[in-house]
Design an enzyme around this catalytic site. Structure first.
Site, PDB file in Angstrom:
ATOM      1  CB  CYS A   1      -9.417  -3.516  -0.161  1.00  0.00           C
ATOM      2  SG  CYS A   1      -8.858  -4.848   1.067  1.00  0.00           S
TER       3      CYS A   1
ATOM      4  CB  CYS B   1      -6.794  -1.863   3.721  1.00  0.00           C
ATOM      5  SG  CYS B   1      -6.977  -1.436   1.917  1.00  0.00           S
TER       6      CYS B   1
ATOM      7  CB  CYS C   1      -3.882  -3.349   2.155  1.00  0.00           C
ATOM      8  SG  CYS C   1      -4.737  -4.776   2.149  1.00  0.00           S
TER       9      CYS C   1
ATOM     10  CB  CYS D   1      -5.351  -2.360  -1.212  1.00  0.00           C
ATOM     11  SG  CYS D   1      -6.119  -3.829  -1.717  1.00  0.00           S
TER      12      CYS D   1
END
Length: 352
Positions: A66, A69, A39, A35
């Site tokens: 991810c 994000c 995030c 991430c």
């Protein structure tokens, strides 16, 4: 990454700091997902997170992006900014925003925002700073002002003069001749931090330093007209004193300083630090888009010519100790105490 950088990265993730997006990637060992710092997902335990400098490195290590994000998009943004910087630096004449954004595949208004987020300046401002720096070098080396102007990428002398007047505060010949034609007033005064020297051009304060002398000012501007002040700088002195003793009431004094694009980015970031807060050298490096340039940030910090007004005293080490200060660590403590960062009675106990 160094342990100190890991600590900074984790702190950025904890506070969901958008300024670190694209500068570091956090990968969660238990989920296999990586991430960006901002995030919104729930934070894992610290021991389950490792950090990478880029999304591609995290991906190569076996992690997947991810879906919430979308960190790969941020990495693409950083690559576009880096490509734009190379285009600007390689161009004989500064490319337009439309030309740059087309080359990197972004809409102009969107890319302008990305570029300024990463470097603290717009593409046009970056190009002007680069061009002005080339002009400064060429004016010192070239016997002809006009040749130096064209060699630096200006389309006409008029654009250089307009740029120089707005950004440098000195004429082209003054740059070439070490300040010739400029008048700089100076004086010394007693302050709560000890004796100080203040100097100013017609645009603003160009020097505010501890235990300094006329001799050092003349070394900086060997061919300028250096004049000891006869009382006309009282307002500037009073403003500087208020900034030291009652910073919340300090006036916005004009300053006249110039440096490299990197130095100016650091100085701008220093002026953004709110009263009563501090930043680490690593945080400043990250904020200007150069997270690995911690030492260079420290050097730019030390190159600040106007102490207090550009608050380099608000920068400390990542471990909470003070780090260095040109005016001496006792004075750094006093300034931070006046700003409410530390209690006055705790000054002597603050680690060095």
């Amino acid at each position: 990454m160094l342990m100190i950088a890991d600590q900074e990265a984790w702190a950025a993730f904890e506070r969901r700091d958008r300024s670190w997006d694209g500068r570091v990637i956090g990968a969660v060992k238990t989920t296999g997902i990586y991430c960006k710092p901002s995030c919104p997902a729930k934070r894992p335990k610290r021991e389950n997170v490792e950090f990478f400098a880029s999304a591609s490195e995290a991906s190569a290590a076996g992690y997947r992006a991810c879906l919430r994000c979308k960190p790969d998009e941020v990495s693409r943004d950083r690559e576009a900014v880096a490509k734009a910087v190379k285009l600007i630096e390689a161009a004989e004449e500064a490319p337009t925003l439309d030309e740059i954004s087309a080359a990197v595949g972004y809409a102009p208004h969107h890319f302008q925002r990305l570029f300024k987020r990463d470097l603290g300046v717009s593409p046009a401002e970056y190009a002007r700073a680069l061009r002005a720096k080339r002009a400064e070098k060429n004016l010192k080396e070239n016997g002809r002002v006009t040749d130096a102007i064209y060699d630096s990428g200006y389309s006409a002398p008029s654009s250089f003069y307009a740029d120089a007047k707005e950004r440098m505060g000195m004429t082209p010949s003054a740059w070439r001749d070490g300040g010739r034609g400029e008048t700089i007033r100076w004086t010394t005064f007693d302050s709560p931090l000890g004796p100080m020297l203040i100097a100013a051009t017609s645009k603003g304060v160009c020097r505010l330093t501890f235990n300094d002398s006329e001799a050092s000012l003349r070394r900086l501007f060997p061919n300028a007209t250096i004049v000891e002040d006869g009382g006309g700088m009282r307002e500037l002195i009073e403003g500087a004193l208020v900034a030291m003793q009652r910073p919340s009431a300090a006036p916005e004094l004009p300053i006249d300083v110039a440096g490299t694009a990197f130095q100016e980015a650091v100085w701008r970031e220093l002026r953004k630090i709110p009263l009563g807060e501090t930043r680490s050298y690593a945080q400043i490096a990250a904020a200007i888009g150069h997270p690995k340039a911690v030492r260079a940030v420290g050097t730019a910090n030390g190159d600040n010519h106007v102490s207090v007004l550009i608050p380099c005293h608000r920068v400390i080490r990542s471990d909470g100790t003070l780090g260095g200060y040109g005016g001496g660590l006792p004075n750094k403590k006093k300034l931070l105490a006046a700003e409410g960062v530390i209690a006055r009675e705790a000054q002597e106990r603050l680690p060095l």
